[in-house]
Design an enzyme around this catalytic site. Sequence first.
Site, PDB file in Angstrom:
ATOM      1  N   PRO A   2      39.195  32.969  31.041  1.00 43.53           N
ATOM      2  CG  PRO A   2      41.230  31.874  31.207  1.00 43.53           C
ATOM      3  CD  PRO A   2      40.601  33.110  30.627  1.00 43.53           C
ATOM      4  CD  GLU A   3      33.783  33.065  34.799  1.00 49.59           C
ATOM      5  OE1 GLU A   3      33.290  32.852  35.929  1.00 49.59           O
ATOM      6  OE2 GLU A   3      33.092  33.144  33.761  1.00 49.59           O
ATOM      7  CE  LYS A  57      36.953  37.142  36.294  1.00 44.44           C
ATOM      8  NZ  LYS A  57      36.224  37.826  35.198  1.00 44.44           N
ATOM      9  NE  ARG A 264      31.378  40.522  29.591  1.00 44.09           N
ATOM     10  CZ  ARG A 264      32.469  40.256  30.302  1.00 44.09           C
ATOM     11  NH1 ARG A 264      32.453  39.271  31.177  1.00 44.09           N
ATOM     12  NH2 ARG A 264      33.560  40.973  30.160  1.00 44.09           N
TER      13      ARG A 264
END
Length: 290
Positions: A2-3, A57, A264
């Site tokens: 999650p962010e 986060k 990424r």
Amino acid sequence: MPELPEAEVAADQLRARVVGARIVSCWIGRQDIVREGYRFRSWYEGSVVERVERRGKSVILGMARGEERRCLVAELGMTGLLLFPSAPVRLPQHTHLRLYLENGKEQEVRYWNPRRFGRVYLLDREGLERYTSRRFGADPLTLPREGFTALIRGRKGRLKPLLMHQQTIAGIGNIYANEILFRAQLHPNRPAHRVNLEAIHRLYDTMQMVLREAIEWGGSSVRDFFAPDGTLGRYKARHLVYGKQGQLCPNHCGALIRRLQGERSSYYCPTCQRSRLAWGRSNRTIEVVQ
């Protein structure tokens, strides 16, 4: 993943359901995941959840016991979740912490993390100050435009890694960096020092819009994320470029979404986010903006 939006959704649900609850007992599965757990567990048993907040986060539960204050910091990492008992869980052996509660709307909060890229820290006030000063940069939801401009201007690094650098701007990860840059029409590899003031302001406004919209839609359920009550985030349906390599640009420019391989993956439109080919230092072809 999650962010920031997913952490904010989790914090909102916890705030509504466990603030004011008393911790009856604290079960710890792995001491390497729950740091300082055995040392402070007896203090938490009997404390009251006083507040819930988000930093980057991570989700922080502030506890009170008499005049003393301590906190629990849950890093969500790549697969970490804070869950209520009603949430369905695969691989329950990856539940590393259970807080049993009374006098709240929930009887239990669990920390679940199968890949173990996150940790739980039980900290006093001084420990929290050291932790937050070391881990978190500016929060993008409260950072003023002038502060954001100062962070971007003069930097020689690329825009996307800068947005994702947690000690600079805390909370943005790969998914939302891709979405923000596409909507702002800025190439992910554009050097920050080559972004003019108008584009910086556009990037700031877009960042605010995307993150707040994602929170409103419950976050993005990509791979493992769901909220503490088990509900899925709906913002994935509103992603414009993330994971859409080979699909037509949603701006109807006629180009196909491309993917840049790196630490990424970056997804971008070669027409809306103008770029050209150049040689990088490693003597391999990379995308850079004109």
